[in-house]
Write a protein that holds these residues in place. Sequence first.
Motif, PDB file in Angstrom:
ATOM      1  N   LEU A  25       8.022  -3.203 -12.198  1.00  0.00           N
ATOM      2  CA  LEU A  25       8.343  -4.401 -11.425  1.00  0.00           C
ATOM      3  C   LEU A  25       9.730  -4.270 -10.793  1.00  0.00           C
ATOM      4  CD1 LEU A  25       6.991  -7.304 -13.673  1.00  0.00           C
ATOM      5  CD2 LEU A  25       5.978  -6.367 -11.588  1.00  0.00           C
ATOM      6  N   ARG A  26      10.670  -3.642 -11.510  1.00  0.00           N
ATOM      7  CA  ARG A  26      11.997  -3.417 -10.926  1.00  0.00           C
ATOM      8  C   ARG A  26      11.900  -2.471  -9.732  1.00  0.00           C
ATOM      9  NH1 ARG A  26      13.785  -3.306 -16.328  1.00  0.00           N
ATOM     10  NH2 ARG A  26      13.758  -1.025 -16.348  1.00  0.00           N
ATOM     11  N   TYR A  27      11.044  -1.437  -9.840  1.00  0.00           N
ATOM     12  CA  TYR A  27      10.844  -0.509  -8.730  1.00  0.00           C
ATOM     13  C   TYR A  27      10.332  -1.259  -7.494  1.00  0.00           C
ATOM     14  CZ  TYR A  27       7.853   2.387  -5.769  1.00  0.00           C
ATOM     15  OH  TYR A  27       7.218   2.951  -4.688  1.00  0.00           O
ATOM     16  N   LEU A  28       9.319  -2.117  -7.691  1.00  0.00           N
ATOM     17  CA  LEU A  28       8.782  -2.875  -6.565  1.00  0.00           C
ATOM     18  C   LEU A  28       9.834  -3.835  -5.990  1.00  0.00           C
ATOM     19  CD1 LEU A  28       5.170  -3.737  -7.815  1.00  0.00           C
ATOM     20  CD2 LEU A  28       5.830  -2.013  -6.116  1.00  0.00           C
ATOM     21  N   THR A  29      10.582  -4.500  -6.869  1.00  0.00           N
ATOM     22  CA  THR A  29      11.597  -5.453  -6.412  1.00  0.00           C
ATOM     23  C   THR A  29      12.687  -4.756  -5.605  1.00  0.00           C
ATOM     24  OG1 THR A  29      11.189  -6.882  -8.321  1.00  0.00           O
ATOM     25  CG2 THR A  29      13.272  -7.172  -7.161  1.00  0.00           C
ATOM     26  N   ASN A  30      13.185  -3.640  -6.109  1.00  0.00           N
ATOM     27  CA  ASN A  30      14.257  -2.922  -5.410  1.00  0.00           C
ATOM     28  C   ASN A  30      13.773  -2.328  -4.094  1.00  0.00           C
ATOM     29  OD1 ASN A  30      16.138  -3.494  -7.421  1.00  0.00           O
ATOM     30  ND2 ASN A  30      15.633  -1.658  -8.592  1.00  0.00           N
ATOM     31  N   THR A  31      12.531  -1.820  -4.083  1.00  0.00           N
ATOM     32  CA  THR A  31      11.976  -1.273  -2.836  1.00  0.00           C
ATOM     33  C   THR A  31      11.759  -2.377  -1.817  1.00  0.00           C
ATOM     34  OG1 THR A  31      10.839   0.418  -4.163  1.00  0.00           O
ATOM     35  CG2 THR A  31      10.138   0.167  -1.889  1.00  0.00           C
ATOM     36  N   LEU A  32      11.273  -3.527  -2.283  1.00  0.00           N
ATOM     37  CA  LEU A  32      11.077  -4.677  -1.402  1.00  0.00           C
ATOM     38  C   LEU A  32      12.414  -5.141  -0.822  1.00  0.00           C
ATOM     39  CD1 LEU A  32       9.013  -6.950  -0.491  1.00  0.00           C
ATOM     40  CD2 LEU A  32       9.848  -8.234  -2.444  1.00  0.00           C
ATOM     41  N   ARG A  33      13.428  -5.206  -1.673  1.00  0.00           N
ATOM     42  CA  ARG A  33      14.756  -5.624  -1.217  1.00  0.00           C
ATOM     43  C   ARG A  33      15.280  -4.688  -0.131  1.00  0.00           C
ATOM     44  NH1 ARG A  33      18.439  -8.715  -3.814  1.00  0.00           N
ATOM     45  NH2 ARG A  33      17.491  -8.423  -5.867  1.00  0.00           N
ATOM     46  N   GLN A  34      15.070  -3.381  -0.324  1.00  0.00           N
ATOM     47  CA  GLN A  34      15.588  -2.396   0.626  1.00  0.00           C
ATOM     48  C   GLN A  34      14.786  -2.400   1.928  1.00  0.00           C
ATOM     49  OE1 GLN A  34      15.876   1.542  -1.007  1.00  0.00           O
ATOM     50  NE2 GLN A  34      16.055   2.521   0.994  1.00  0.00           N
ATOM     51  N   ASP A  35      13.464  -2.420   1.840  1.00  0.00           N
ATOM     52  CA  ASP A  35      12.630  -2.286   3.032  1.00  0.00           C
ATOM     53  C   ASP A  35      12.625  -3.538   3.900  1.00  0.00           C
ATOM     54  OD1 ASP A  35      12.095   0.222   2.130  1.00  0.00           O
ATOM     55  OD2 ASP A  35      10.071  -0.204   1.411  1.00  0.00           O
ATOM     56  N   ASP A  44       0.831  -1.207   0.000  1.00  0.00           N
ATOM     57  CA  ASP A  44       0.000   0.000   0.000  1.00  0.00           C
ATOM     58  C   ASP A  44       0.865   1.256   0.000  1.00  0.00           C
ATOM     59  OD1 ASP A  44      -2.313  -1.467  -0.036  1.00  0.00           O
ATOM     60  OD2 ASP A  44      -2.614  -1.410   2.146  1.00  0.00           O
ATOM     61  N   ALA A  45       1.908   1.254   0.844  1.00  0.00           N
ATOM     62  CA  ALA A  45       2.775   2.434   0.925  1.00  0.00           C
ATOM     63  C   ALA A  45       3.575   2.607  -0.364  1.00  0.00           C
ATOM     64  CB  ALA A  45       3.713   2.305   2.119  1.00  0.00           C
ATOM     65  N   ALA A  46       4.061   1.509  -0.944  1.00  0.00           N
ATOM     66  CA  ALA A  46       4.870   1.599  -2.162  1.00  0.00           C
ATOM     67  C   ALA A  46       4.031   2.084  -3.342  1.00  0.00           C
ATOM     68  CB  ALA A  46       5.475   0.237  -2.487  1.00  0.00           C
ATOM     69  N   VAL A  47       2.783   1.654  -3.447  1.00  0.00           N
ATOM     70  CA  VAL A  47       1.919   2.069  -4.559  1.00  0.00           C
ATOM     71  C   VAL A  47       1.483   3.523  -4.392  1.00  0.00           C
ATOM     72  CG1 VAL A  47      -0.329   1.675  -5.645  1.00  0.00           C
ATOM     73  CG2 VAL A  47       1.137  -0.271  -5.076  1.00  0.00           C
ATOM     74  N   GLN A  48       1.248   3.947  -3.141  1.00  0.00           N
ATOM     75  CA  GLN A  48       0.893   5.352  -2.916  1.00  0.00           C
ATOM     76  C   GLN A  48       2.053   6.279  -3.272  1.00  0.00           C
ATOM     77  OE1 GLN A  48      -0.612   6.011   1.019  1.00  0.00           O
ATOM     78  NE2 GLN A  48      -2.321   4.568   0.786  1.00  0.00           N
ATOM     79  N   GLN A  49       3.263   5.835  -2.946  1.00  0.00           N
ATOM     80  CA  GLN A  49       4.430   6.663  -3.248  1.00  0.00           C
ATOM     81  C   GLN A  49       4.697   6.726  -4.746  1.00  0.00           C
ATOM     82  OE1 GLN A  49       7.933   5.460  -1.167  1.00  0.00           O
ATOM     83  NE2 GLN A  49       9.254   6.985  -2.127  1.00  0.00           N
ATOM     84  N   HIS A  50       4.475   5.638  -5.445  1.00  0.00           N
ATOM     85  CA  HIS A  50       4.728   5.583  -6.887  1.00  0.00           C
ATOM     86  C   HIS A  50       3.678   4.689  -7.535  1.00  0.00           C
ATOM     87  CE1 HIS A  50       7.733   4.641 -10.385  1.00  0.00           C
ATOM     88  NE2 HIS A  50       6.664   5.301 -10.771  1.00  0.00           N
ATOM     89  N   PRO A  51       2.519   5.245  -7.942  1.00  0.00           N
ATOM     90  CA  PRO A  51       1.451   4.433  -8.539  1.00  0.00           C
ATOM     91  C   PRO A  51       1.899   3.843  -9.882  1.00  0.00           C
ATOM     92  CG  PRO A  51       0.640   6.587  -7.855  1.00  0.00           C
ATOM     93  CD  PRO A  51       2.132   6.648  -7.796  1.00  0.00           C
ATOM     94  N   PRO A  52       1.323   2.707 -10.261  1.00  0.00           N
ATOM     95  CA  PRO A  52       1.669   2.132 -11.567  1.00  0.00           C
ATOM     96  C   PRO A  52       1.180   3.029 -12.693  1.00  0.00           C
ATOM     97  CG  PRO A  52      -0.146   0.927 -10.567  1.00  0.00           C
ATOM     98  CD  PRO A  52       0.358   1.867  -9.528  1.00  0.00           C
ATOM     99  N   PRO A  53       1.925   3.137 -13.778  1.00  0.00           N
ATOM    100  CA  PRO A  53       1.525   4.026 -14.874  1.00  0.00           C
ATOM    101  C   PRO A  53       0.324   3.453 -15.625  1.00  0.00           C
ATOM    102  CG  PRO A  53       3.442   2.743 -15.507  1.00  0.00           C
ATOM    103  CD  PRO A  53       3.194   2.428 -14.068  1.00  0.00           C
ATOM    104  N   ALA A  54      -0.421   4.347 -16.239  1.00  0.00           N
ATOM    105  CA  ALA A  54      -1.528   3.922 -17.096  1.00  0.00           C
ATOM    106  C   ALA A  54      -0.955   3.444 -18.432  1.00  0.00           C
ATOM    107  CB  ALA A  54      -2.496   5.069 -17.317  1.00  0.00           C
ATOM    108  N   VAL A  55      -1.482   2.358 -18.944  1.00  0.00           N
ATOM    109  CA  VAL A  55      -1.021   1.779 -20.191  1.00  0.00           C
ATOM    110  C   VAL A  55      -2.180   1.781 -21.181  1.00  0.00           C
ATOM    111  CG1 VAL A  55      -0.052  -0.253 -21.308  1.00  0.00           C
ATOM    112  CG2 VAL A  55       0.632   0.319 -18.968  1.00  0.00           C
ATOM    113  N   ALA A  56      -1.955   2.409 -22.360  1.00  0.00           N
ATOM    114  CA  ALA A  56      -2.992   2.524 -23.395  1.00  0.00           C
ATOM    115  C   ALA A  56      -4.222   3.225 -22.836  1.00  0.00           C
ATOM    116  CB  ALA A  56      -3.353   1.154 -23.959  1.00  0.00           C
ATOM    117  N   GLY A  57      -3.991   4.209 -21.969  1.00  0.00           N
ATOM    118  CA  GLY A  57      -5.093   4.981 -21.421  1.00  0.00           C
ATOM    119  C   GLY A  57      -5.864   4.281 -20.322  1.00  0.00           C
TER     120      GLY A  57
END
Length: 479
Positions: free
Chosen positions: A442-452, A396-409
Amino acid sequence: MTFTVAIVGRPNVGKSTLFNRLAGRKLALVDDTPGVTRDRRLHPAKLYDLKFDVIDTAGLEEGQAETLQGRMRAQTLRAIEDADVTLFVIDAKSGTTPADEVFAGILRKSGKPVVLVANKAEAKDAEGGVLDAYALGLGEPCGISAEHGLGLADLRDGLVEAIGEERAFAHHLEEEIETAPDGLVGDDIDDADVDDEDIPAYDATKPLRIAIVGRPNAGKSTLINRLVGEDRLLTGPEAGITRDSISVDWEWRGRQIKLFDTAGLRRKSRVQEKLEKLSVGDALRAIRFAEVVVILLDSQIPFEKQDLQIADLIIREGRAPVIAFNKWDMIENRQETLADLREKTERLLPQVRGLRAVPVSAQTGKGLDKLLEEIVSTHEVWNRRISTGRLNRWLDAAVQQHPPPAVAGRRIKIKYITQIKMRPPAFVLSCSRPDAIPASYLRYLTNTLRQDFDLPGVPIRMLTRAGDNPFAGRARKRR
């Protein structure tokens, strides 16, 4: 208490084939080329109702002590000393040779019980060779075929006579406590909904499997010899001495450890000979069987292209990697060099941030305790389990800080995350459009998970799947 059997003989008489037959598995490399086996290999064996340990050895060759042949011969003589009984193998097709007579004399002087084995006795012209073996003065030869499994009953009787019935059947009086492994590495976690208090603590007493890999002549066998405190493996200045993947049992600070020495891994384009292909295949099997893999680099010429390919292979296999910069005793500006090597480690291997890297000297023993401490720390991270509740609060905290981008609108909705496996840690992300999530997110989530969650230096699997759709399968209503 079991007994130990050493298989000896001149090159290319079928020692490794007999070893595989007794071990019940194709462990040793077998080829028509003489001198394939170079190191001693020890493994539990069974022959009908007999249980014992069997040692495969290099061919008994003559040579000066400092030569490769001389060092191989020294390893074989050490195996004879360690064994309770020796199987002296000759080639029944070619008959006895002057080399056989020389080594028969060595075995007589050793004072150890000897069983004379005439291998390849299935051949039509082998009967004469079996009869010739009587001239060696080692008793009646057992005619067998290691390749086809013929004559093994006679070999069993010969072993019982040589070692004595009381020693041969001592294992029947002992309770067998060995158990098979629970399953393949990485298949030990099924329940995803586990609370923090239900997660077992890391068990620092369980046996640990470590493979040592690297390019030829990086010092892998020397490192293992230094760790175990004896010349257990054949070493020397020549590149490519090790061919088989040899396992060595050892204990460090009360913990049982199985070390795997492997053949040097060269670039695929340079591996041409059949024997080297077999050696590489054996090394890859050792990597898959190990839990922690030490990537041994030459600190004078580190991070060659092949080093990076080896590291990438280990990461893709999901093993726990640790880098060791060997030959550190030959480095002059050590502080400056170490800072440079660690910067290159982070830059060249970004897929496992926080990869542990330790300078060592296999020749002097410097840094080996630190290396083993880092191995245990990496193994602990590799076995880490995180509860679903903690993961989803983090998500929840990771998605609020950096939401996933919209793809094809269209926006992507991430629902929850759970850990499905350890060894290495693997997670499943449930979302509305799994195929549309960019790799960068996915790399953002993986790296944040690794750090936290403090997961440095091990591969992390981040998988995606679609959430359950309650309306799936229903026919659309017509108006």
